[in-house]
Design a protein around this motif. Sequence first.
Motif, PDB file in Angstrom:
ATOM      1  N   ALA A   1       0.192  11.906  12.095  1.00  0.00           N
ATOM      2  CA  ALA A   1       1.422  11.151  11.418  1.00  0.00           C
ATOM      3  C   ALA A   1       0.843  10.494  10.340  1.00  0.00           C
ATOM      4  O   ALA A   1       1.930  10.740   9.300  1.00  0.00           O
ATOM      5  CB  ALA A   1       1.983  10.404  12.641  1.00  0.00           C
ATOM      6  N   ARG A   2       0.194   9.592  10.137  1.00  0.00           N
ATOM      7  CA  ARG A   2      -0.057   9.024   8.994  1.00  0.00           C
ATOM      8  C   ARG A   2      -0.423   9.744   7.832  1.00  0.00           C
ATOM      9  O   ARG A   2       0.095   9.599   6.633  1.00  0.00           O
ATOM     10  CB  ARG A   2      -1.113   7.566   9.178  1.00  0.00           C
ATOM     11  N   LEU A   3      -1.254  10.648   8.046  1.00  0.00           N
ATOM     12  CA  LEU A   3      -1.611  11.401   6.870  1.00  0.00           C
ATOM     13  C   LEU A   3      -0.567  12.286   6.412  1.00  0.00           C
ATOM     14  O   LEU A   3      -0.334  12.402   5.087  1.00  0.00           O
ATOM     15  CB  LEU A   3      -2.716  12.373   7.246  1.00  0.00           C
ATOM     16  N   GLN A   4       0.511  12.822   7.110  1.00  0.00           N
ATOM     17  CA  GLN A   4       1.605  13.562   6.914  1.00  0.00           C
ATOM     18  C   GLN A   4       2.478  12.434   6.070  1.00  0.00           C
ATOM     19  O   GLN A   4       3.169  13.010   4.961  1.00  0.00           O
ATOM     20  CB  GLN A   4       2.349  14.136   8.112  1.00  0.00           C
ATOM     21  N   ARG A   5       2.825  11.349   6.449  1.00  0.00           N
ATOM     22  CA  ARG A   5       3.459  10.347   5.709  1.00  0.00           C
ATOM     23  C   ARG A   5       3.060  10.146   4.260  1.00  0.00           C
ATOM     24  O   ARG A   5       3.843  10.256   3.434  1.00  0.00           O
ATOM     25  CB  ARG A   5       3.814   9.042   6.440  1.00  0.00           C
ATOM     26  N   VAL A   6       1.616   9.745   4.275  1.00  0.00           N
ATOM     27  CA  VAL A   6       1.028   9.838   2.991  1.00  0.00           C
ATOM     28  C   VAL A   6       1.269  10.905   2.007  1.00  0.00           C
ATOM     29  O   VAL A   6       1.499  10.827   0.716  1.00  0.00           O
ATOM     30  CB  VAL A   6      -0.496   9.238   3.182  1.00  0.00           C
TER      31      VAL A   6
ATOM     32  N   GLU B   1       3.604  13.302   2.015  1.00  0.00           N
ATOM     33  CA  GLU B   1       4.752  13.271   1.708  1.00  0.00           C
ATOM     34  C   GLU B   1       5.257  12.490   0.683  1.00  0.00           C
ATOM     35  O   GLU B   1       5.953  12.665  -0.199  1.00  0.00           O
ATOM     36  CB  GLU B   1       5.866  13.457   3.132  1.00  0.00           C
ATOM     37  N   ALA B   2       4.720  11.366   0.885  1.00  0.00           N
ATOM     38  CA  ALA B   2       5.162  10.150  -0.345  1.00  0.00           C
ATOM     39  C   ALA B   2       4.614  10.493  -1.556  1.00  0.00           C
ATOM     40  O   ALA B   2       5.081  10.157  -2.487  1.00  0.00           O
ATOM     41  CB  ALA B   2       4.707   8.873   0.448  1.00  0.00           C
ATOM     42  N   ALA B   3       3.198  10.957  -1.408  1.00  0.00           N
ATOM     43  CA  ALA B   3       2.505  11.477  -2.757  1.00  0.00           C
ATOM     44  C   ALA B   3       3.213  12.534  -3.522  1.00  0.00           C
ATOM     45  O   ALA B   3       3.449  12.821  -4.760  1.00  0.00           O
ATOM     46  CB  ALA B   3       1.259  11.701  -2.428  1.00  0.00           C
ATOM     47  N   ARG B   4       3.766  13.271  -2.874  1.00  0.00           N
ATOM     48  CA  ARG B   4       4.575  14.515  -3.243  1.00  0.00           C
ATOM     49  C   ARG B   4       5.949  14.199  -3.666  1.00  0.00           C
ATOM     50  O   ARG B   4       6.501  14.853  -4.437  1.00  0.00           O
ATOM     51  CB  ARG B   4       4.731  15.656  -2.405  1.00  0.00           C
TER      52      ARG B   4
END
Length: 132
Positions: free
Chosen positions: A121-126, A128-131
């Motif tokens: 979940a942390r990887l997905q949030r990061v 998405e935030a970077a995109r």
Amino acid sequence: MIWLVVIFGIVAGLAYIRLAPSDVSRWHRPIGAAEDVDGVGWSARVIPAGGETLSKLHQAMLALPRTELLAGGVGEGRLTYVTRSRIMGFPDYTTIERDGDVIKLYARLRFGRSDLGVNGARLQRVIEAARG
């Protein structure tokens, strides 16, 4: 008397988890082959490497609560972070590495067996935030 020993053991264990030093040579290593997969206690993602993607991922990681850079830098092409859980302070380690035209992300726990999906979940949030 036995209760005091048990309580002391629990407190000592929790103190170790919160205060144990992070060995950079153990956690800040090349990722190797990677793919989008979630394992028991770890997760990996691979995304295309655009011009500023690594820098944006770095900023997104630093914006997470209780997260600090352990080693590396954007210029080096590999960064490793420590993120601690809110209550118990369990450390999770995330390494982000540029490898040619892709960026590999690898998050794993230090203590225990299961991360209950927190690293993925942390990887997905990061990402998405970077995109943005």
